[in-house]
Design a protein around this motif. Structure first.
Motif, PDB file in Angstrom:
ATOM      1  N   GLN A  15       0.822  -1.205   0.000  1.00  0.00           N
ATOM      2  CA  GLN A  15       0.000   0.000   0.000  1.00  0.00           C
ATOM      3  C   GLN A  15       0.855   1.254   0.000  1.00  0.00           C
ATOM      4  O   GLN A  15       1.990   1.252   0.451  1.00  0.00           O
ATOM      5  N   SER A  20      -1.196  12.900   6.970  1.00  0.00           N
ATOM      6  CA  SER A  20      -1.258  14.328   7.227  1.00  0.00           C
ATOM      7  C   SER A  20      -0.240  14.670   8.312  1.00  0.00           C
ATOM      8  O   SER A  20      -0.138  13.977   9.324  1.00  0.00           O
ATOM      9  N   PHE A  26      -7.215  18.378   7.326  1.00  0.00           N
ATOM     10  CA  PHE A  26      -7.433  16.934   7.403  1.00  0.00           C
ATOM     11  C   PHE A  26      -6.425  16.342   8.381  1.00  0.00           C
ATOM     12  O   PHE A  26      -5.241  16.631   8.323  1.00  0.00           O
ATOM     13  N   VAL A  30      -4.443   8.063   4.898  1.00  0.00           N
ATOM     14  CA  VAL A  30      -5.157   7.561   3.731  1.00  0.00           C
ATOM     15  C   VAL A  30      -4.399   6.339   3.228  1.00  0.00           C
ATOM     16  O   VAL A  30      -3.211   6.427   2.922  1.00  0.00           O
ATOM     17  N   ARG A  31      -5.077   5.211   3.197  1.00  0.00           N
ATOM     18  CA  ARG A  31      -4.493   3.985   2.637  1.00  0.00           C
ATOM     19  C   ARG A  31      -4.999   3.856   1.207  1.00  0.00           C
ATOM     20  O   ARG A  31      -6.169   4.076   0.943  1.00  0.00           O
ATOM     21  N   SER A  32      -4.097   3.488   0.312  1.00  0.00           N
ATOM     22  CA  SER A  32      -4.519   3.414  -1.080  1.00  0.00           C
ATOM     23  C   SER A  32      -4.127   2.091  -1.710  1.00  0.00           C
ATOM     24  O   SER A  32      -3.185   1.438  -1.279  1.00  0.00           O
ATOM     25  N   GLN A  77     -10.849  13.153  -4.900  1.00  0.00           N
ATOM     26  CA  GLN A  77     -10.850  12.760  -3.484  1.00  0.00           C
ATOM     27  C   GLN A  77      -9.696  13.427  -2.733  1.00  0.00           C
ATOM     28  O   GLN A  77      -9.870  13.875  -1.595  1.00  0.00           O
ATOM     29  N   LEU A  78      -8.529  13.503  -3.356  1.00  0.00           N
ATOM     30  CA  LEU A  78      -7.383  14.146  -2.710  1.00  0.00           C
ATOM     31  C   LEU A  78      -7.610  15.646  -2.557  1.00  0.00           C
ATOM     32  O   LEU A  78      -7.193  16.245  -1.558  1.00  0.00           O
ATOM     33  N   ILE A  81      -9.696  16.564   0.591  1.00  0.00           N
ATOM     34  CA  ILE A  81      -9.010  16.575   1.887  1.00  0.00           C
ATOM     35  C   ILE A  81      -7.857  17.579   1.919  1.00  0.00           C
ATOM     36  O   ILE A  81      -7.121  17.657   2.890  1.00  0.00           O
TER      37      ILE A  81
END
Length: 86
Positions: A15, A20, A26, A30-32, A77-78, A81
């Motif tokens: 991942q 932050s 925010f 965030v895990r992607s 989405q980025l 935040i």
């Protein structure tokens, strides 16, 4: 556009993590997945959506339209935040 300096990107095996630093509104992690991680990696340098799509076309065997949708979705989405500087 580029990744906001208030966020740090980190590879954690499978991942990509976006953390932050507290310098943004925010607060969190965030895990992607692999695709979003690739996009985040591209954003570590100043780039455009079109340049990211072109890089993804080189890496992935997928229709351009699908890649464009994925890039737009992740970037939106980025932005929500505050992780992207325009």
């Amino acid at each position: 556009m580029k990744l906001n300096s208030g966020f740090l990107a980190h590879d954690d095996g499978d991942q990509k993590l976006l953390v932050s630093t507290g310098a943004s509104k925010f607060s969190g992690l965030v895990r992607s997945n692999e695709t979003a991680g690739f996009i985040i990696s591209c954003l570590e340098n100043d780039t455009t959506e079109a340049e990211i799509v072109a890089k993804m076309q080189e890496k992935y065997d997928a229709p351009k339209e699908a890649l464009e949708r994925d890039v737009k979705k992740i970037i939106d989405q980025l932005r929500k935040i505050g992780a992207i500087d325009e």
